[in-house]
Design an enzyme around this catalytic site. Structure first.
Site, PDB file in Angstrom:
ATOM      1  CE  LYS A  34      -2.479  -3.188   2.231  1.00 33.81           C
ATOM      2  NZ  LYS A  34      -2.581  -4.659   2.442  1.00 33.81           N
TER       3      LYS A  34
HETATM    4  C1  LIG Z   1      -3.763  -5.349   2.813  1.00 34.09           C
HETATM    5  C2  LIG Z   1      -3.759  -6.816   2.605  1.00 34.09           C
HETATM    6  C3  LIG Z   1      -4.963  -7.564   2.589  1.00 34.09           C
HETATM    7  C4  LIG Z   1      -6.316  -6.937   2.838  1.00 34.09           C
HETATM    8  O1  LIG Z   1      -6.727  -6.147   1.757  1.00 34.09           O
HETATM    9  P1  LIG Z   1      -7.940  -5.100   1.940  1.00 34.09           P
HETATM   10  O2  LIG Z   1      -8.006  -4.386   0.658  1.00 34.09           O
HETATM   11  O3  LIG Z   1      -7.524  -4.221   3.098  1.00 34.09           O
HETATM   12  O4  LIG Z   1      -9.156  -5.887   2.258  1.00 34.09           O
HETATM   13  C5  LIG Z   1      -4.886  -8.926   2.352  1.00 34.09           C
HETATM   14  N1  LIG Z   1      -3.705  -9.548   2.164  1.00 34.09           N
HETATM   15  C6  LIG Z   1      -2.528  -8.868   2.186  1.00 34.09           C
HETATM   16  C7  LIG Z   1      -1.256  -9.614   1.994  1.00 34.09           C
HETATM   17  C8  LIG Z   1      -2.511  -7.480   2.403  1.00 34.09           C
HETATM   18  O5  LIG Z   1      -1.338  -6.826   2.419  1.00 34.09           O
END
Ligand SMILES: *Cc1c(COP(=O)(O)O)cnc(C)c1O
Length: 496
Positions: free
Chosen positions: A113
């Site tokens: 993120k």
């Molecule tokens: C948020 C997240 C995901 C999922 O990503 P999306 O864009 O919501 O599909 C997968 N792995 C981690 C570690 C995350 O923080």
């Protein structure tokens, strides 16, 4: 360059500029903003392959955010992708066990993120200036762990902004909690609530929708905005690393120019994999987009049957950031395969909110041909971590392991042997306990930081600075409140 405008997936009404879409987050009719068309890559993949991460970001983002000047975008990119990342490559591609792991966890909070949330604050402040908004932007977020910390790190000390994060007091991991309550920055506020994530989320949504509160804030020179993953200011920066990954493969001679690759993405809210799809639509030679789910396999069932059905048990897994039953960003794909028909999309979404379910038509299902779905059980996820470690010494986190398992199974069952890129979304140090238990051993009674030291011995990868820093960091946020007090807490922070 002609201007690219954005419209809502549920409305045929007015279009807005990219900067307006970033400021608003969600369209007024509850739909998601989508570009009128997906722009093409501005140059050949061969040329893109010679660019740095920052230069790639500029080349890609200019195509989407056309009301930002080149200078503005450059400033946003340079402010985001700097030495907050622990490698100059920003998103290195690591070959292991027959696949390429695109490591998206080298940012300040060691999860993917950061790739979007380190630039969103800069885009938002630039967008506010561009639209003559004098108010201070107040980011209001409820988090189940990862988003909260990444947003805090991104917005800390960004002039013209404040950020308030609510988390379930007893619903996040010890390391996640420590990451948040030690956050520096005079404009940051972190509050634990007596309640679960849904309680926090519902109250935050209610505050966003409260006209009286909006007026009160406005009178005090501030306004709410959202750092939620449906904001196009989060989606567009994620397209960049798929372009970059293809460029790296081409640059190191692992693929020929034009050769198609496949991508597997561990998926929750469908943001990351949608970005990969947009990269494909821009012209990156991507074959299949493999959507990997954990035991909350609502997306796997969707790709298999064409029916989206959230009426099922919510399962807590070792990959908590993928424990989601309503995948918000999927709406952008549904809109597209409905022929960009907002009325049809709105009908599906109404059905989802009223019955928890909708079903695509046969014609629409053909639009899903670019995707394949798969899922990994808890047992398969742990076995994948152990097997990859034993074969190569490389340690995957639980989310990446879900994708790694699903990507491997896809190759075995389809015999599709195009090169596979696995989106690697978190450092194993973020989910140390699950990772260490998967590799083997009993660690009851061992606290999380000691476990991190063990992982360092085992993997040869030093404990990341993000974990080292919080080990001894001072707790700066001690506020805890009832759900019913959340609005009062917000107002008192803002002096309203
Ligand atoms: C948020 C997240 C995901 C999922 O990503 P999306 O864009 O919501 O599909 C997968 N792995 C981690 C570690 C995350 O923080």
């Amino acid at each position: 360059m002609s201007e690219l405008l954005y419209g809502s997936t549920r409305g045929t009404g007015g279009k807005v500029t990219a900067s307006q879409a970033i400021l608003k987050g969600l369209a007024d009719d509850g739909g998601l903003f989508v570009p009128e068309e997906i722009p093409a890559l501005p140059m050949s993949m061969r040329e893109l392959a010679s660019l740095s991460y920052q230069e790639t970001a500029l080349a890609v983002m200019r195509q989407f955010l056309t009301d930002f000047t080149e200078e503005e975008l450059r400033a946003c990119i340079d402010g985001a992708y700097d030495d907050k990342f622990d490698t100059a490559e920003i998103a290195p591609l690591r070959e292991a066990d027959g696949a390429y792991y695109l490591e998206l966890f080298h940012g300040p909070t060691i999860a993917f993120k950061d790739m979007a949330l380190s630039i969103l604050p800069h885009l938002m402040v630039t967008a506010a200036n561009k639209n003559q908004i004098k108010n201070e932007i107040v980011i209001l977020t409820a988090t189940s762990g990862d988003t909260g910390k990444a947003a805090l790190a991104g917005f800390a000390d960004v002039p013209g902004t404040k950020i308030i994060v609510f988390y379930p007091k007893d619903g996040v991991s010890p390391i996640q909690k420590k990451q948040m309550v030690t956050q520096r920055g005079a404009n940051t506020f972190v509050v634990g609530i007596h309640g679960n994530f849904d309680d926090a989320q519902s109250s935050v949504k209610a505050m966003f929708g409260d006209g009286r509160l909006k007026a009160e804030l406005d009178a005090h020179g501030c306004q709410f905005s959202s750092a939620n993953s449906i904001n196009i200011g989060r989606l567009v920066p994620q397209v960049v690393y798929y372009v970059y990954a293809y460029g790296r493969l081409l640059g190191r001679g692992a693929i020929a120019d034009g050769e198609e690759i496949n991508v597997t993405v561990p998926t929750g809210n469908f943001g990351n994999i949608l970005a990969a799809y947009y990269a494909k639509l821009m012209g990156v030679p991507i074959g299949k987009l493999v959507c990997a789910s954990n035991e909350n396999r609502v997306l796997f069932d969707f790709f298999r049957t064409g029916a989206y059905d959230r009426n099922r048990e919510f399962i807590l897994t070792s990959s908590p950031s993928m424990d989601i039953l309503i995948s918000s960003n999927l709406e952008r794909l549904v809109y597209r395969i409905a022929g960009n028909d907002a009325d049809r999309d709105a009908a599906f979404m109404r059905s989802l909110s009223e019955t928890g379910r909708y079903e695509l038509t046969a014609a629409m299902r053909e639009g899903l041909a670019d995707f394949a779905g798969g899922f990994a059980s808890e047992r398969e996820t742990a076995a994948e971590i152990r097997a990859v470690y034993e074969r190569t010494g490389y340690v995957l986190d639980t989310h990446t392991a879900v994708a790694s398992f699903v990507g491997r199974k896809y190759r075995e069952t389809t015999k599709d042997d195009r090169k596979m890129v696995i989106a690697s979304t978190a450092s194993p140090y973020k989910f140390t306990r699950s990772v260490m238990e998967a590799i083997g051993g009993q660690y009851d009674g061992m606290e999380d930081f000691a476990l991190a030291d063990k992982l360092a011995e085992l993997s040869g990868v030093p404990v990341p600075a993000a974990v080292e820093e919080i080990r001894t960091a001072e707790v700066l946020h001690r506020t805890v409140c009832e759900i019913s007090e959340m609005e009062t807490v917000v107002k008192s922070f803002l002096g309203v």
